[in-house]
Design a protein around this motif. Sequence first.
Motif, PDB file in Angstrom:
ATOM      1  N   ARG A 177       4.571  10.438 -52.804  1.00  0.00           N
ATOM      2  CA  ARG A 177       6.020  10.560 -52.811  1.00  0.00           C
ATOM      3  C   ARG A 177       6.606  11.070 -51.488  1.00  0.00           C
ATOM      4  N   GLU A 178       5.909  11.987 -50.838  1.00  0.00           N
ATOM      5  CA  GLU A 178       6.451  12.594 -49.623  1.00  0.00           C
ATOM      6  C   GLU A 178       5.979  11.903 -48.349  1.00  0.00           C
ATOM      7  N   ARG A 179       4.783  11.316 -48.401  1.00  0.00           N
ATOM      8  CA  ARG A 179       4.209  10.716 -47.192  1.00  0.00           C
ATOM      9  C   ARG A 179       4.113   9.194 -47.262  1.00  0.00           C
ATOM     10  N   GLY A 180       4.405   8.619 -48.435  1.00  0.00           N
ATOM     11  CA  GLY A 180       4.350   7.167 -48.572  1.00  0.00           C
ATOM     12  C   GLY A 180       2.954   6.590 -48.552  1.00  0.00           C
ATOM     13  N   ALA A 214       2.358  -1.780 -53.706  1.00  0.00           N
ATOM     14  CA  ALA A 214       3.527  -1.486 -52.890  1.00  0.00           C
ATOM     15  C   ALA A 214       3.280  -0.198 -52.110  1.00  0.00           C
ATOM     16  N   LYS A 215       3.996  -0.013 -51.011  1.00  0.00           N
ATOM     17  CA  LYS A 215       3.848   1.207 -50.216  1.00  0.00           C
ATOM     18  C   LYS A 215       4.202   2.423 -51.055  1.00  0.00           C
ATOM     19  N   GLY A 216       3.342   3.433 -51.021  1.00  0.00           N
ATOM     20  CA  GLY A 216       3.579   4.672 -51.749  1.00  0.00           C
ATOM     21  C   GLY A 216       3.271   4.612 -53.230  1.00  0.00           C
ATOM     22  N   GLU A 217       2.725   3.502 -53.693  1.00  0.00           N
ATOM     23  CA  GLU A 217       2.404   3.353 -55.126  1.00  0.00           C
ATOM     24  C   GLU A 217       1.091   4.054 -55.457  1.00  0.00           C
ATOM     25  N   ILE A 218       1.023   4.614 -56.659  1.00  0.00           N
ATOM     26  CA  ILE A 218      -0.236   5.156 -57.188  1.00  0.00           C
ATOM     27  C   ILE A 218      -0.725   4.227 -58.284  1.00  0.00           C
TER      28      ILE A 218
END
Length: 272
Positions: A186-189, A26-30
């Motif tokens: 978290r901040e930049r996605g 997903a977008k922004g997932e680590i």
Amino acid sequence: MPLSCSQLSVNYGRRRALHGFSLTMAKGEIRALIGPNGSGKSTALQALAGLIKPSEGKASIESVAVASMSRKAIAKKLAFLPQQPVAPDEMTISQLVRQGRFPHVGLFRSYNRQDEQAIEWALESTGLKQLANRTLQELSGGERQRAWISAALAQEAGILLLDEPTSFLDIGYQVEVLDLVHRLSRERGVTIVMAIHDINQAIAISDRISLLEKGELRFDGDPRELAESGLIEKTFRVKGKFVEVGPGKPPHFDVDLLKLLDTGAQIPGRET
């Protein structure tokens, strides 16, 4: 979906280094990739980046097969940072980061306002704007790793693949790099897939974990579910346990070194 792969398999000669590997991001997932040495973590990252051709399966960026994309098109979407990137010691941070714009600028076009803004954003995001004129040989280990991540960010790629980004760094620099990775997500996605050795770092920073062993996916899911599965002890052949360290915090894996040493183990943390 920014990044996905289905049933990826990679062969090196007669040896299968990766077998049936799948993931959906997903977008922004680590996503952390963990496993013993030789488990296929680096191979998986290179296959996702299109640097090696899978024998089976496919990787996709925004639903487009990576194999059908040019290297320039991939570089606009995805940045890959290997374990030990190399650049001349006399190169400055600014020069290194500017190289990250090559997929957009090309070899014979000058940098425009958008390029300069991307470079400035990359330096600011990694806390390196004030150090931009320093050469790589002047940097600490953590600063050098941040410089490479900054170059990757200058590509304006929404996907970042990191192969052991904390290896060979002192603990303070490891925390520095992991904090940056978390902020980018978290901040930049930015969507991040990171191969990492340290189990506790993986559990602390990731949204999901993929556990590999001998090229096969043994677990894919929530870090806490992995902690409760018993797979860490089995896969890494260690005796230990997960302990709670505080409300809302991830569990921490403690290896029972004293017990192992009492049994005559030659390598602390591994069974004989």
